[in-house]
Enzyme design. Structure first.
Site, short mmCIF file in Angstrom:
data_model
loop_
_atom_site.label_atom_id
_atom_site.label_comp_id
_atom_site.label_asym_id
_atom_site.label_seq_id
_atom_site.Cartn_x
_atom_site.Cartn_y
_atom_site.Cartn_z
N CYS A 9 0.87 -1.18 0.00
CA CYS A 9 0.00 0.00 0.00
C CYS A 9 0.90 1.23 0.00
CB CYS A 9 -0.91 0.00 1.23
SG CYS A 9 -1.96 1.47 1.35
N GLU A 33 -3.79 0.94 -5.95
CA GLU A 33 -2.82 -0.12 -6.24
C GLU A 33 -2.69 -0.23 -7.75
OE1 GLU A 33 0.00 -1.62 -5.66
OE2 GLU A 33 -0.84 -2.18 -3.71
#
Length: 336
Positions: free
Chosen positions: A2, A127
């Site tokens: 992340c 992402e």
């Protein structure tokens, strides 16, 4: 992993969105500590600051460990034992912490065993899917209800029905400069193997705490020992996602355009449309402290998007409603 998030709610609404029930069953809103430092953002990267929840007992020794406070901390953990006078001299990245090694690395093991557990708050995280010769960004978040956030009153005591914040498990620490000065609070986001639904995007994902019971157990370090809390660290299935423009690739781009759903395989020109202007108008009037851009400075760009299979889950239509993007391309119905 992340490496980029969004958290666009202003400070007051963020506090309302984090309301919880105390041990007596009463609704409480966590108190802000250092509220003036908080800055909403649609594109937040490591080394920036972001909002986290933690037990009040970390800052007030005689407090009930179940009480929560909000604090703005820097993303990228600096361990308390770091000896240099400048935290930027750290030679390793600590924005993410792998769940399978965090008890073997001193940077994370120390604060974790001391109960320094926190919940990192975000609208969602970005992402990038690596495919062929390029990367396609996705926005990943909790599935949303259908109530429009614009209907929420700023000072209302009613239950929050706006955007449901993504709640990620984190570890924090407090570093004090060797030569004296203000303490620096920093955090890292714990990551796990990706759940099946998002594994086509990336093989890692944040450890997401789904529901207030999980949040309570993670934060209440005095009542829930580390070994028990670690059972909460696992892949999350209750998530939604949609592809977004490569405009988000640059952390300097910080507008609602970062979140807007796009259709893969379709060359798309994004500019200051009527709906995006209306969206910014709503954000200016309803989200105090949120990033604000003049209408004539909205970005204009062209991108060729990589074609790939449609995601299994999406709340893109609700996101468009939240952003005022009803005029955008219709969201496809996808399996839950």
């Amino acid at each position: 992993m992340c490496g980029r998030t969004a958290c666009s709610l202003g400070a007051a609404r963020l506090r309302r969105a984090c309301a919880y029930r105390d041990r007596q069953g009463r609704r409480q809103q966590p108190e802000w500590l250092r509220e003036g430092r908080y800055r909403p953002s649609y594109n937040k990267g490591p080394q920036s600051s972001g909002p986290v929840l933690l037990s009040r007992k970390h800052v007030q020794q005689d407090a009930d460990s179940s009480e929560r406070v909000l604090m703005d901390m820097r993303w990228g953990l600096v361990p308390s034992w770091f000896k240099e006078d400048d935290p930027s001299k750290m030679q390793f990245k600590t924005s993410n912490c792998r769940s399978d090694t965090m008890l073997s690395k001193s940077s994370y093991k120390g604060p974790l065993l001391k109960g320094k557990r926190c919940v990192v708050l975000a609208d969602g995280f970005y992402e990038w899917q690596q495919r062929g010769g390029g990367k396609q960004p996705y926005f990943i978040y909790f599935p949303q209800n259908k109530k429009h956030p614009a209907e929420e009153e700023e000072d209302s005591d009613e239950e929050w029905r706006g955007w449901r914040l993504l709640t990620m498990a984190g570890i924090f620490d407090c570093w004090e400069p060797p030569k004296g000065g203000e303490p620096l609070y920093t955090y890292t986001i714990i990551t796990v193997d990706a759940s099946e639904d998002v594994s086509f995007i990336h093989h890692r994902m944040p450890a997401i705490l789904d529901g207030d019971e999980a949040i309570e157990k993670w934060l209440d370090f005095a009542e829930v020992p580390t070994r028990e809390a670690m059972k909460l660290i696992r892949p999350a299935e209750n998530i939604a996602f949609h592809p977004v423009s490569t405009f988000v690739n640059s952390v300097r781009n910080d507008t609602p355009e970062c979140l807007v759903p796009i259709e893969l395989g379709v060359p798309k020109e994004v500019k200051a449309t009527a709906s995006s202007k209306a969206m910014l108008g709503w954000l200016k009037s309803s989200q105090e402290g949120s990033p604000q851009k003049k209408e004539d400075t909205l970005p204009r760009w062209k991108s060729q998007f990589i074609h790939s299979p449609s995601p299994k889950k999406s709340s893109a239509g609700i996101l468009r409603q939240w952003l005022g993007q009803e005029g955008g391309p219709p969201a496809k119905k996808q399996k839950a």
